[in-house]
Write an enzyme that holds these catalytic residues in place. Structure first.
Site, PDB file in Angstrom:
ATOM      1  N   ARG A  52      -1.812  -9.043  12.781  1.00 11.96           N
ATOM      2  CA  ARG A  52      -2.480  -8.159  11.734  1.00 11.96           C
ATOM      3  C   ARG A  52      -2.878  -8.811  10.597  1.00 11.96           C
ATOM      4  O   ARG A  52      -4.209  -8.303  10.143  1.00 11.96           O
ATOM      5  CB  ARG A  52      -0.970  -7.269  11.435  1.00 11.96           C
ATOM      6  CG  ARG A  52      -0.766  -6.099  12.338  1.00 11.96           C
ATOM      7  CD  ARG A  52       0.804  -5.858  12.292  1.00 11.96           C
ATOM      8  NE  ARG A  52       0.794  -5.072  10.871  1.00 11.96           N
ATOM      9  CZ  ARG A  52       2.034  -4.941  10.404  1.00 11.96           C
ATOM     10  NH1 ARG A  52       3.186  -5.919  10.840  1.00 11.96           N
ATOM     11  NH2 ARG A  52       2.290  -4.451   9.359  1.00 11.96           N
TER      12      ARG A  52
ATOM     13  N   ARG B  15     -10.483   0.505   7.889  1.00 14.07           N
ATOM     14  CA  ARG B  15      -9.733  -0.864   8.407  1.00 14.07           C
ATOM     15  C   ARG B  15     -11.006  -1.969   8.629  1.00 14.07           C
ATOM     16  O   ARG B  15     -11.022  -3.063   8.899  1.00 14.07           O
ATOM     17  CB  ARG B  15      -9.165  -0.869   9.462  1.00 14.07           C
ATOM     18  CG  ARG B  15      -7.668  -0.238   9.240  1.00 14.07           C
ATOM     19  CD  ARG B  15      -6.853  -1.483   8.581  1.00 14.07           C
ATOM     20  NE  ARG B  15      -5.459  -1.765   9.107  1.00 14.07           N
ATOM     21  CZ  ARG B  15      -4.420  -1.015   8.882  1.00 14.07           C
ATOM     22  NH1 ARG B  15      -4.429   0.169   8.164  1.00 14.07           N
ATOM     23  NH2 ARG B  15      -3.077  -1.488   9.274  1.00 14.07           N
TER      24      ARG B  15
ATOM     25  N   ARG C 260      10.331  -1.099  11.595  1.00 17.08           N
ATOM     26  CA  ARG C 260       9.070  -1.161  12.267  1.00 17.08           C
ATOM     27  C   ARG C 260       8.940  -2.139  13.383  1.00 17.08           C
ATOM     28  O   ARG C 260       9.273  -3.263  13.076  1.00 17.08           O
ATOM     29  CB  ARG C 260       7.937  -1.025  11.472  1.00 17.08           C
ATOM     30  CG  ARG C 260       7.597   0.164  10.825  1.00 17.08           C
ATOM     31  CD  ARG C 260       6.426   0.068   9.663  1.00 17.08           C
ATOM     32  NE  ARG C 260       5.382  -0.432  10.339  1.00 17.08           N
ATOM     33  CZ  ARG C 260       3.929  -0.809   9.683  1.00 17.08           C
ATOM     34  NH1 ARG C 260       3.939  -0.047   8.409  1.00 17.08           N
ATOM     35  NH2 ARG C 260       3.112  -1.399   9.973  1.00 17.08           N
TER      36      ARG C 260
ATOM     37  N   LYS D  89       0.788  -1.308   0.119  1.00 21.73           N
ATOM     38  CA  LYS D  89       0.123   0.090  -0.068  1.00 21.73           C
ATOM     39  C   LYS D  89       0.904   1.367  -0.066  1.00 21.73           C
ATOM     40  O   LYS D  89       0.735   2.182  -0.765  1.00 21.73           O
ATOM     41  CB  LYS D  89      -0.726   0.162   1.239  1.00 21.73           C
ATOM     42  CG  LYS D  89      -2.146  -0.991   1.246  1.00 21.73           C
ATOM     43  CD  LYS D  89      -2.939  -0.662   2.544  1.00 21.73           C
ATOM     44  CE  LYS D  89      -2.336  -1.344   3.849  1.00 21.73           C
ATOM     45  NZ  LYS D  89      -1.845  -0.656   4.904  1.00 21.73           N
TER      46      LYS D  89
ATOM     47  N   ARG E 247      10.973  -5.648   5.926  1.00 21.34           N
ATOM     48  CA  ARG E 247      10.800  -4.349   5.454  1.00 21.34           C
ATOM     49  C   ARG E 247      11.894  -3.389   6.153  1.00 21.34           C
ATOM     50  O   ARG E 247      12.075  -3.559   7.239  1.00 21.34           O
ATOM     51  CB  ARG E 247       9.488  -4.072   5.671  1.00 21.34           C
ATOM     52  CG  ARG E 247       9.062  -2.609   5.345  1.00 21.34           C
ATOM     53  CD  ARG E 247       7.692  -2.466   5.187  1.00 21.34           C
ATOM     54  NE  ARG E 247       6.782  -2.709   6.317  1.00 21.34           N
ATOM     55  CZ  ARG E 247       5.331  -2.998   6.203  1.00 21.34           C
ATOM     56  NH1 ARG E 247       4.824  -2.414   4.751  1.00 21.34           N
ATOM     57  NH2 ARG E 247       4.583  -3.120   7.075  1.00 21.34           N
TER      58      ARG E 247
HETATM   59  P1  AMP Z   1      -0.086   0.186   8.831  1.00 27.77           P
HETATM   60  O1  AMP Z   1       0.985   1.331   8.839  1.00 27.77           O
HETATM   61  O2  AMP Z   1      -1.450   0.558   7.949  1.00 27.77           O
HETATM   62  O3  AMP Z   1       0.435  -1.024   8.656  1.00 27.77           O
HETATM   63  O4  AMP Z   1      -0.817   0.486  10.317  1.00 27.77           O
HETATM   64  C1  AMP Z   1      -0.107  -0.113  11.450  1.00 27.77           C
HETATM   65  C2  AMP Z   1      -0.813  -0.079  12.598  1.00 27.77           C
HETATM   66  O5  AMP Z   1      -1.632   1.206  12.960  1.00 27.77           O
HETATM   67  C3  AMP Z   1      -1.968  -1.180  12.516  1.00 27.77           C
HETATM   68  O6  AMP Z   1      -1.493  -2.554  12.570  1.00 27.77           O
HETATM   69  C4  AMP Z   1      -2.980  -0.712  13.728  1.00 27.77           C
HETATM   70  O7  AMP Z   1      -2.423  -0.944  14.754  1.00 27.77           O
HETATM   71  C5  AMP Z   1      -2.738   0.864  13.398  1.00 27.77           C
HETATM   72  N1  AMP Z   1      -3.852   1.413  12.439  1.00 27.77           N
HETATM   73  C6  AMP Z   1      -3.397   1.943  11.135  1.00 27.77           C
HETATM   74  N2  AMP Z   1      -4.514   2.344  10.467  1.00 27.77           N
HETATM   75  C7  AMP Z   1      -5.562   2.097  11.503  1.00 27.77           C
HETATM   76  C8  AMP Z   1      -7.101   2.229  11.516  1.00 27.77           C
HETATM   77  N3  AMP Z   1      -7.644   2.831  10.121  1.00 27.77           N
HETATM   78  N4  AMP Z   1      -7.714   1.661  12.269  1.00 27.77           N
HETATM   79  C9  AMP Z   1      -7.189   1.353  13.504  1.00 27.77           C
HETATM   80  N5  AMP Z   1      -5.874   1.007  13.537  1.00 27.77           N
HETATM   81  C10 AMP Z   1      -5.093   1.467  12.783  1.00 27.77           C
END
Ligand code: AMP
Length: 222
Positions: free
Chosen positions: A176, A91, A165, A16, A130
């Site tokens: 996740r 999400r 990360r 993404k 990553r």
């Molecule tokens: P990402 O960078 O999109 O992989 O998101 C990393 C983490 O941020 C996720 O595993 C969640 O803990 C949190 N997160 C990101 N976007 C959302 C969302 N829309 N709703 C809830 N938690 C989120």
């Protein structure tokens, strides 16, 4: 010029962020990653940030209201006037409904929803390898040849050490991915019913996925 508004839905580490960065550069639209907005809070070490850190490291979703409030503020920034790419929001179905209301309030729309499809085995490899440059945001992967930095652990462009990360480990990835199947995948049907959904094969290299996205945008005259 009309605005271009895009949502990406995908399992973790499906690409993404990489695809969003490509579209941001090409169309001059805002790349909004709710993961980045939350990580900013964590880095600021605010009381909210400390609370978020643990949940994010475990791969749990953050409370809808907290994420939506951060998104609402970000969607009002000037750089969203030409359009936006939402990377990581919605999400779940509740967030998708809240987003519809929020966009109505802000007089914005959704033009395309891209689902980046990738198998779990490949996504886990991408997640665990990553690496990211904190300065320019470029994403590398220490296990995938085409995405390795030229010099081990150093950004090709900024010449500074890359970071990993905290939630890119196998245990967190598993959580996740399960959360994705349970909460996020139902969004495919939600947006299919609105005639907004396009499925992109993200298991090949990033150029191929990018070309597939471009093809959809070209057909519709973007
Ligand atoms: P990402 O960078 O999109 O992989 O998101 C990393 C983490 O941020 C996720 O595993 C969640 O803990 C949190 N997160 C990101 N976007 C959302 C969302 N829309 N709703 C809830 N938690 C989120």
């Amino acid at each position: 010029m009309r605005s271009l508004n895009i949502i990406f839905i995908a399992p973790p580490a499906a690409g993404k962020g990489t695809q969003a960065a490509i579209l941001k550069d090409k169309y001059g639209i805002a790349h909004i990653s709710t993961g980045d907005l939350l990580r900013n809070e964590v880095n600021k070490k605010t009381s909210l940030g400390l609370q978020l850190k643990e949940q994010m490291e475990q791969g749990k979703l953050i409370d809808d209201e907290i994420v939506t409030n951060l998104l609402k503020l970000r969607l009002q920034d000037k750089d969203t006037l030409n359009g936006y790419i939402l990377d990581g929001y919605p999400r779940n179905i509740n967030q998708a409904k809240v987003l519809d209301e929020l966009l109505k309030e802000l007089n914005k729309e959704i033009d395309y929803v891209f689902y980046l499809d990738v198998q779990e085995e490949l996504a886990v490899k991408r997640a665990c390898g990553r690496l990211q440059c904190k300065n320019c945001g470029r994403i590398y992967n220490k296990y995938i040849n085409e995405s390795m930095p030229k010099q081990e652990n150093i950004c090709d462009d900024c010449n500074i050490p890359l970071t990993h990360r905290d939630d890119d480990n196998e245990v967190s990835f598993k959580n996740r991915f399960e959360t994705f199947l349970e909460s996020t995948k139902p969004l495919i049907e939600f947006y299919k019913n609105k005639n907004l959904l396009y499925i992109i094969d993200s298991s090949k290299d990033k150029e191929k996925a990018s070309k597939e996205i471009e093809k959809v945008l070209n057909i519709r005259g973007e």
